[in-house]
Design an enzyme around this catalytic site. Structure first.
Site, PDB file in Angstrom:
ATOM      1  N   LYS A 148       0.810  -1.222   0.000  1.00 41.10           N
ATOM      2  CA  LYS A 148       0.000   0.000   0.000  1.00 41.10           C
ATOM      3  C   LYS A 148       0.845   1.275   0.000  1.00 41.10           C
ATOM      4  O   LYS A 148       0.554   2.248   0.697  1.00 41.10           O
ATOM      5  CB  LYS A 148      -0.976   0.004   1.180  1.00 41.10           C
ATOM      6  N   ARG A 149       1.883   1.300  -0.798  1.00 41.43           N
ATOM      7  CA  ARG A 149       2.751   2.468  -0.876  1.00 41.43           C
ATOM      8  C   ARG A 149       2.128   3.541  -1.763  1.00 41.43           C
ATOM      9  O   ARG A 149       1.301   3.262  -2.628  1.00 41.43           O
ATOM     10  CB  ARG A 149       4.123   2.075  -1.411  1.00 41.43           C
TER      11      ARG A 149
END
Length: 304
Positions: A106-107
């Protein structure tokens, strides 16, 4: 293309399940943690040893039952450098076992920072003039909140290295509506995100008609999933929320197409900690994980 390899494996196994490798210390059987502590004391090295032993047992038990695993990086990152080593070793072990690996990271960021995130997880990094890959994940999850320019470096690496993305569109958590359900120009924000994801994936479509640029669409919102499935016919869905978060097999059916394809459904603690439940009492953690994965396969099969 990587999306075709994932779909082919789902078809072969008749199972659209991905096992979330989200280990907690209290999930790990005491014999594994005690052995780790005896070897390395109460240290982060002992934690790494325990995480790897636990994950390898699960992977060995389920690699011929499910097509993919999804390690959530936070459960490793919290233990510092040794935890991250466990993450990368888990990815490598899963790949060697023939599994597709979705790195749940989830960058999100922009410009050179987004490029660095992308290079770290699905690309290569320049090390004194030599290109090196530090992770062998097939897909990663990313957040689109910073806009299109934050996605571009990831798309480039997907093209260059045959990788894939699952971009957050409608998440399964209770608070997802705080922002995702806001109305912007007559549409929900999740609908607008969906439009972008479908567009970004246009150049990544495989032989099954789906793109390697997928979307995260939670099982806890079946009516939204149905709307997004119609809106995003070429986008493959990663569906969290099944099991412990309250989503059932009937809830996930809307994420699939008429042929029973188009999505893969995540289950984490319901499989990796199944041995702690009454249903699988008396089994080892690995035996219980396999049994739970087979039960989920049957449950999804009936719903689809």
């Amino acid at each position: 293309m990587i999306i075709d390899r994932l779909i082919d494996r789902i078809i072969e196994l008749k199972n659209p399940t991905v096992v979330g490798l989200d280990p907690r210390i209290d999930y790990i059987p005491e014999d594994i943690t005690k052995d780790a502590q005896n070897r390395y004391g109460n240290t982060s090295i002992a934690v790494k040893y325990a995480l790897l032993a636990y994950n390898r047992g699960i992977i060995d038990a389920i690699c011929d039952v499910v097509p993919a695993v999804k390690p959530q990086v936070a459960f490793y990152e919290q233990f510092g450098a040794e935890g991250m080593d466990a993450y990368f070793q888990t990815v490598s072990y899963a790949k060697a076992a023939g599994l597709i690996v979705i790195g749940d990271i989830k960058r999100s960021d922009i410009a050179s920072t987004a490029e660095a995130y992308s290079d770290a997880h699905i690309g290569e990094t320049d090390v004194f003039g030599q290109k090196m890959a530090f992770s062998d994940t097939d897909f990663i999850t990313i957040n689109p909140f910073l806009g299109a320019d934050s996605i571009e470096p990831f798309l480039k690496n997907c093209k260059d290295f045959d990788k894939g993305l699952f971009i957050l569109v409608k998440t399964s958590n209770k608070g997802s509506g705080d922002f995702q359900d806001l109305i912007v120009d007559g549409k929900h924000l999740y609908e607008i995100c969906g439009e972008y994801v479908e567009k970004w994936g246009a150049d990544f479509r495989g032989q099954h008609g789906y793109s390697s640029i997928g979307a995260v669409v939670g099982a806890t919102h079946p009516e939204v999933a149905a709307k997004l499935r119609a809106q995003m016919p070429h986008t493959f869905f990663l569906v969290p929320g099944y099991g412990a978060q309250g989503g059932g097999a009937a809830d996930i059916a809307a994420s699939f197409d008429k042929n029973g394809l188009g999505a893969i459904v995540n289950n984490s603690r319901g499989i990796i900690a199944a041995y702690k439940t009454e249903k699988y009492k008396g089994m080892t953690y690995a035996e219980a994980a396999r049994a739970a994965a087979l039960d989920m396969k049957e449950d999804l099969g009936q719903a689809l």
